[in-house]
Enzyme design. Sequence first.
Site, PDB file in Angstrom:
ATOM      1  N   ASP A 237      87.637  63.776  32.684  1.00  0.00           N
ATOM      2  CA  ASP A 237      86.676  64.379  31.754  1.00  0.00           C
ATOM      3  C   ASP A 237      86.238  65.792  32.131  1.00  0.00           C
ATOM      4  OD1 ASP A 237      86.698  62.181  30.141  1.00  0.00           O
ATOM      5  OD2 ASP A 237      84.610  61.609  30.468  1.00  0.00           O
TER       6      ASP A 237
ATOM      7  N   PHE B  95      87.841  56.725  36.513  1.00  0.00           N
ATOM      8  CA  PHE B  95      89.187  56.317  36.090  1.00  0.00           C
ATOM      9  C   PHE B  95      90.259  57.216  36.698  1.00  0.00           C
ATOM     10  CE2 PHE B  95      86.939  54.367  32.469  1.00  0.00           C
ATOM     11  CZ  PHE B  95      87.576  53.151  32.430  1.00  0.00           C
TER      12      PHE B  95
ATOM     13  N   GLU C 261      78.600  51.937  19.032  1.00  0.00           N
ATOM     14  CA  GLU C 261      78.571  50.696  19.810  1.00  0.00           C
ATOM     15  C   GLU C 261      77.132  50.375  20.250  1.00  0.00           C
ATOM     16  OE1 GLU C 261      81.559  51.485  22.817  1.00  0.00           O
ATOM     17  OE2 GLU C 261      83.148  50.678  21.542  1.00  0.00           O
TER      18      GLU C 261
END
Length: 425
Positions: free
Chosen positions: A296, A14, A166
């Site tokens: 990150d 990203f 999830e």
Amino acid sequence: MEDSYPVIIVGAGFAGVAAAKELGRKGIRVLLIDSNNYHQFQPLLYQVATSQIGVSAIARPLRAVFRRYKTVKVLTSKVDSVNAAERVITTADGRSLQADVLVIAVGAVPNFFNTPGAEEHAFPLYSVTDATKLGSGLTRLLDQADRNPDGSVDVVVVGGGPTGVETAGAMAENVKYVVSKYFSPELAARCRVHLVDMVPTVLNMFSAKSQSYATDHLKKVGVQLHMGQGVTEVRNDGVTLADGSSVPGQIVVWAGGLKAGDLIGGSGLTQGRGGRVDVKTDLTAPGVEGVYVIGDCANITDSTGAKLPQLGSVAQQAGKWAASNILADLKGESRAPFRYVDKGYMAMVGRGAAVAELGRKRIQLQGILAFLSWLLVHLALLSGLQQKIRALFSWLNGYILHSPAQVVVSGPIEKETPEQEPPGP
Ligand SMILES: Cc1cc2nc3c(=O)[nH]c(=O)nc-3n(C[C@H](O)[C@H](O)[C@H](O)COP(=O)(O)OP(=O)(O)OC[C@H]3O[C@@H](n4cnc5c(N)ncnc54)[C@H](O)[C@@H]3O)c2cc1C
């Protein structure tokens, strides 16, 4: 002899992709390096692992992403070392490259917190490779159990954050709908999904209302919750908890935390929490010139002093912001401190069930509205029209017809699941 580039970006997640696009739009020459030739969309990895969508929906070739960006050159190569002070990187195929401005955006690796057996036996979920290995492992395990009338399937998911919730929710729904339909209701009755975390509740960063909604839904679809107990050991047949009890699991999924990878450790940059680099508010690394660390692998604090979490939205915005500071550097202007637009966060719990806390005011949604928002947001964020269409089709197929997108998951897996022996006489 070193090749030299105005801007080198290491990592096309990203953060790296957002930075390269912004610089490419302004005609800046950029070398974008990644060990994969594709950009992977991490938030949907658990859906690949649980056969809800195919790999081609979440991985997009980088050369397709940058087809129209004439000044962005994509290089597929693993970077072996970074010398931040010199802004020199070396690649696994022996190249040495020098940058005027170096952007480090290499993401994170799983943090097993030195838990014995975790690295050896647990399946992490941070890359397409991880997701396909896990998917293969699950399919193989189901086939094994199907061959044995007394065979059972236990999966332990470690970590009650969004990824763990999830994954556990999707696996339990697969048991309920897909295993019953494609194998047999008898086999489904012998499958169990466990969720383990050392903290007493799931989705720690969410409100009590969202936590309680997620807990109720997970229980409803059959997830067995083991909360408030840390994992002290991972074995090939389950995990041991802090109180000495054991949870069976032929497959253990590790969603228990992240840290910066070895590349940061060897770069000469000072490491903070999680091995990440504590960047300045303008996203540059302290103590060196012309080095940005984003996503990150960085501990990012925005202009308001808020410490930001390791999220796709933070990485993407930081990538764009770093690019605008690089443009300011090139024009001889001063850099601006990073301003993060907080859009909140959300987690899918299962079919028709999600939680969302939107914007700085944390407007809370639970259930079908949150579920639809989750689908729309993730559809919008996915890179590439073909990928969006594939994801949408898979979701319609899976959520309405309960058909898995990928029934055939093949190939060897590194972490073999032990073949179950029929019980003795
Ligand atoms: C399972 C899962 C679910 C998630 N769900 C959400 C969510 O719902 N919402 C949200 O906001 N965030 C979510 N996140 C977090 C989000 O995906 C990350 O914060 C985001 O991907 C970080 O972006 P990045 O660019 O820093 O790193 P990454 O996206 O990890 O990209 C790093 C890139 O660097 C490359 N690289 C690494 N080392 C090297 C090397 N030595 N040489 C060359 N290339 C290298 C990698 O191949 C990779 O392409 C989730 C994460 C995971 C794992």
